[in-house]
Design a protein around this motif. Structure first.
Motif, short mmCIF file in Angstrom:
data_model
loop_
_atom_site.label_atom_id
_atom_site.label_comp_id
_atom_site.label_asym_id
_atom_site.label_seq_id
_atom_site.Cartn_x
_atom_site.Cartn_y
_atom_site.Cartn_z
N UNK A 66 0.82 -1.21 0.00
CA UNK A 66 0.00 0.00 0.00
C UNK A 66 0.85 1.26 0.00
N UNK A 67 2.07 1.15 0.51
CA UNK A 67 2.97 2.29 0.56
C UNK A 67 3.88 2.38 -0.66
N UNK A 68 3.59 1.58 -1.69
CA UNK A 68 4.31 1.69 -2.95
C UNK A 68 5.49 0.75 -3.12
N UNK A 69 5.70 -0.13 -2.18
CA UNK A 69 6.82 -1.08 -2.30
C UNK A 69 6.43 -2.22 -3.23
N UNK A 70 7.34 -2.55 -4.14
CA UNK A 70 7.19 -3.76 -4.94
C UNK A 70 7.60 -4.96 -4.08
N UNK A 75 10.66 -7.47 0.22
CA UNK A 75 11.49 -8.58 0.70
C UNK A 75 12.85 -8.06 1.18
N UNK A 76 13.41 -7.10 0.46
CA UNK A 76 14.68 -6.51 0.88
C UNK A 76 14.52 -5.82 2.23
N UNK A 77 13.44 -5.06 2.41
CA UNK A 77 13.21 -4.38 3.69
C UNK A 77 13.05 -5.39 4.83
N UNK A 87 18.01 -7.59 14.99
CA UNK A 87 17.98 -8.35 13.73
C UNK A 87 17.19 -7.64 12.64
N UNK A 88 16.53 -8.44 11.82
CA UNK A 88 15.76 -7.93 10.69
C UNK A 88 14.29 -7.82 11.06
N UNK A 89 13.52 -7.06 10.29
CA UNK A 89 12.08 -7.04 10.54
C UNK A 89 11.45 -8.44 10.48
N UNK A 90 11.88 -9.28 9.55
CA UNK A 90 11.33 -10.63 9.46
C UNK A 90 11.66 -11.45 10.70
N UNK A 91 12.88 -11.32 11.22
CA UNK A 91 13.22 -12.03 12.46
C UNK A 91 12.35 -11.56 13.60
N UNK A 92 12.06 -10.27 13.64
CA UNK A 92 11.19 -9.75 14.69
C UNK A 92 9.77 -10.29 14.55
N UNK A 93 9.29 -10.43 13.33
CA UNK A 93 7.97 -11.05 13.13
C UNK A 93 7.99 -12.49 13.63
N UNK A 94 9.05 -13.21 13.33
CA UNK A 94 9.17 -14.61 13.78
C UNK A 94 9.21 -14.68 15.31
N UNK A 95 9.73 -13.63 15.94
CA UNK A 95 9.83 -13.59 17.40
C UNK A 95 8.60 -12.94 18.03
N UNK A 96 7.53 -12.81 17.26
CA UNK A 96 6.24 -12.29 17.72
C UNK A 96 6.31 -10.84 18.20
N UNK A 97 7.08 -10.04 17.48
CA UNK A 97 7.12 -8.60 17.74
C UNK A 97 6.49 -7.87 16.54
N UNK A 98 5.32 -8.33 16.18
CA UNK A 98 4.66 -7.81 14.99
C UNK A 98 4.14 -6.39 15.09
N UNK A 99 3.74 -5.98 16.28
CA UNK A 99 3.17 -4.63 16.42
C UNK A 99 4.18 -3.57 16.00
N UNK A 100 5.41 -3.68 16.48
CA UNK A 100 6.44 -2.70 16.13
C UNK A 100 6.76 -2.73 14.63
N UNK A 101 6.82 -3.92 14.07
CA UNK A 101 7.15 -4.04 12.64
C UNK A 101 6.02 -3.48 11.79
N UNK A 104 6.26 0.27 11.88
CA UNK A 104 7.35 0.75 11.01
C UNK A 104 6.98 0.63 9.54
N UNK A 105 6.34 -0.45 9.17
CA UNK A 105 5.93 -0.63 7.77
C UNK A 105 4.91 0.45 7.38
N UNK A 106 4.02 0.77 8.29
CA UNK A 106 3.02 1.80 8.01
C UNK A 106 3.66 3.17 7.85
N UNK A 107 4.73 3.41 8.57
CA UNK A 107 5.43 4.69 8.50
C UNK A 107 6.34 4.81 7.29
N UNK A 108 6.48 3.76 6.51
CA UNK A 108 7.41 3.72 5.38
C UNK A 108 6.86 4.33 4.09
#
Length: 110
Positions: A66-70, A75-77, A87-101, A104-108
């Motif tokens: 929605x923010x224009x990322x292909x 995937x790079x982000x 770590x990476x945003x994906x590692x944070x999602x795997x560690x159940x820290x989805x709210x922060x990620x 950040x994605x919404x602010x991008x």
């Protein structure tokens, strides 16, 4: 970074190839072509231990799109280490820290 060809994703998830392609189409996971042979693959870290897309990943993909990322940019982000995160945003999602990620994605937005 382990890239799984679609048949391997199907085996890991218990889905058939068409269902795996639908996961990609629906933005549940992102795909990428392996540079050496151009085979369509899914990054293994997008699949949790139960064979499902990582919790919150589809929402983050939607926010990034929605923010224009292909898909390649998204995937790079997701896989680029961030000094302000463990770590990476994906590692944070795997560690159940989805709210922060998701925040950040919404602010991008471009």
């Amino acid at each position: 970074m382990e890239l799984l060809p679609l048949p391997d994703v199907a085996e890991r998830t218990g889905l058939d190839i068409l269902a795996v392609r639908q996961l990609i189409k629906d933005g549940q996971v992102l795909s990428s072509r392996r540079p050496e042979d151009n085979v369509l693959c899914v990054l293994a870290d997008q699949i949790d231990d139960d064979g499902l897309p990582v919790k919150h990943l589809p929402a983050v993909i939607t926010l990034l799109r929605d923010n224009g990322y292909g898909d390649e940019e998204a995937l790079a982000w997701l896989t680029t280490p961030d000094d302000s995160l463990p770590g990476t945003p994906l590692q944070n999602l795997r560690d159940n820290r989805g709210t922060e990620i998701k925040r950040r994605a919404q602010a991008m937005a471009y």
